[in-house]
Design an enzyme around this catalytic site. Structure first.
Site, PDB file in Angstrom:
ATOM      1  CE  LYS A  67      19.934  13.847-118.413  1.00  0.00           C
ATOM      2  NZ  LYS A  67      20.808  12.662-118.136  1.00  0.00           N
ATOM      3  NE  ARG A  97      16.103  17.677-112.838  1.00  0.00           N
ATOM      4  CZ  ARG A  97      17.408  17.657-113.068  1.00  0.00           C
ATOM      5  NH1 ARG A  97      17.912  16.894-114.022  1.00  0.00           N
ATOM      6  NH2 ARG A  97      18.221  18.395-112.344  1.00  0.00           N
TER       7      ARG A  97
END
EC number: 2.8.2.-
Length: 311
Positions: A68, A151
């Site tokens: 992800k 991220r």
């Protein structure tokens, strides 16, 4: 005897190495050995060359994670480059025993056919957080170049939950709220696997036991979403690819809310499963999440010698 000798010479000639990259001064350590392994595996009948001269090659680059973090977007963008041949699916060779036990011949068979001048790339996000994978990758090729896209850890946790949630929805199965995973007895549930996957410094230290930091390029996943071209330029330089990808290859799709790709007049966007809205989370719980990652993030910044715009 002369016939036998001629046959032996021809057999050796068939197994001679054709380097997977041009054999130039300053060639990557481990690349020639990698090519030799690929040639040997093909010589043993694992996978042959195609009629047009292309062949399957062991990967020169692996996108190791994070789940992800934007690995699919990175692979699709990198595939815009004509000198990149990408495996379509996540291979899970180094982290799944049922695959790894089948050996490099099986792994080679999962790779795309490519020309000798092309870089073969595969991506399996689970590699980053699997403790046994770094040593296995190093054993295959200690000179390989690794791509790691990260991220904001808190946002990554929410994306992790969202993916699993929608997987259950599609199967019409119930799934608990994110609060039920994040909170136990009034405290943050540090046993939640999605939290562990966002402890980047822990997992990177495992990779740094086998690879120097200059072999691992960290892509800023948040920046890749906001402005992909500069991040892809950095990846091209890291992989020593000629600058072929241009700003014109990206356009912002207002309907989807993220950048799509334009390749030779053909437009394509990531699958609708990408960019899903995260669940609404109580601001107090979000603050707990941000506080939890504050110290781990600092350790990660120190480890890599750079900072990221994370909470």
């Amino acid at each position: 005897r002369a016939a036998l000798l001629l046959g032996a010479v021809l057999l050796v000639a068939q197994l001679q190495l054709v380097p997977s990259r041009p054999d130039t001064p300053g060639a990557e350590p481990g690349q020639l050995e990698l090519a030799r392994r690929g040639a040997t595996l093909q010589g043993e009948g694992q996978e042959g060359a195609a009629p047009n001269g292309s062949a399957q090659q062991l990967p020169h680059t692996i996108i190791i994670g994070v789940r992800k973090g934007g690995t699919r977007a990175l692979l699709e963008m990198l595939s815009l480059h004509p000198d990149v041949a990408a495996a379509e699916n996540e291979v899970h060779f180094f982290d799944w025993e049922e695959h790894y036990s089948q050996g490099l011949g099986w792994y080679l068979g999962q790779m795309p056919f490519s020309s000798p001048h092309q870089l073969t790339v595969e991506k399996t996000p689970a590699y980053f957080t699997s403790p046994k994978v770094p040593e296995r990758v190093h054993s295959m090729n200690p000179g390989i170049r690794l791509l790691l896209i990260l991220r904001d850890p808190s946002e990554r946790v929410l994306s992790d939950y969202t993916q699993v949630f929608y997987n259950h929805v599609q199967k019409r199965k119930p799934y608990p709220s994110i609060e039920e995973f994040l909170v136990r007895d009034g405290r943050l549930n540090v046993g939640y696997k999605a939290l562990n996957r966002s402890l980047y410094h822990v997992h990177l230290q495992n990779w740094l036991r086998f690879f120097p930091l200059h072999r691992i390029h960290i892509v800023d996943g948040d920046r890749l979403i906001r402005d992909p071209f500069p991040e892809i330029q950095k990846v091209e330089r890291f992989l020593k690819l000629s600058p072929q990808i241009n700003a014109s290859n990206f356009y912002f799709n207002k309907t989807k809310g993220f950048y799509c790709l334009r390749d030779g007049g053909r437009d394509r966007c990531l699958h609708e499963s990408k960019g899903r809205a995260h669940p609404q989370v109580d601001p107090r719980l979000l603050n707990k999440l941000h506080e939890y990652f504050h110290e781990p993030n600092k350790k990660f910044f120190e480890l890599v010698g750079r900072t990221f715009d994370w909470h």
